[in-house]
Motif scaffolding. Sequence first.
Motif: not given
Length: 238
Positions: A33-37, A39-47
Amino acid sequence: MKLQRLKQPGLLPEAKSLLALCFLILTGVNILTLILHLFVAYRINSVAAMKTTQVQLVNGQTYYVSERDRFFRYPSVIQTFVKNWTELTFNWDNKIPGTNETDSGIKVNSKRVPTSTYFASLLMEPEFGKASLSQIAELVPSTVFSGQLRSTVIISFISDPREIRPGEWEIDMIATRLLVDRSSGRDERIPFNRTFRLKAVEIQTSPLGNQGSAFEQKVYELRSAGLEINRITEFKPK
């Protein structure tokens, strides 16, 4: 005889094993769950990093500019680039495009090509453009420069670009070259169906801006799409 009481295996050791197993499973789920979160945070920051900027020109027009990968190109930009190359290459007249000046052409080996055809070669990978210009020069009759022969190209279809790899595409075109002899009124129609391969290149700007020569400004204007043609093959529509 003394009867010995059989010692029953206790339940506590089993309970401890089960508890440990549950703890390991729960820990694994939490890590995933931590890894998924993350990854999602990284994608949001990239956008979020791709900022949108409002640009207003001196004439009052407003555009929105968004950040993209340096080798990203819109499909419509690629299509327009191929269309421009084709028209510049095969629209022949004895006038320099956009003016009333007579076009004496550009010398290529022992032949000449219209000025617009020469500029079209600058949209190609340098060595490929040089080789293609020599071949096209063999197709240009001398009557083009006297105004007797006029050539134009009719584009019927341009496909959507197909990305081969990041920063490189293929695109198909169906077109017809139309040659008209003004003295006799006769015309010749030549199919020109081709598959183009293009790659993204650095987008350059003129170091002198409006102070540069007309030739320099035209070169940078044509190459402002940040693309180069590096291969042209025959396209056979199904």
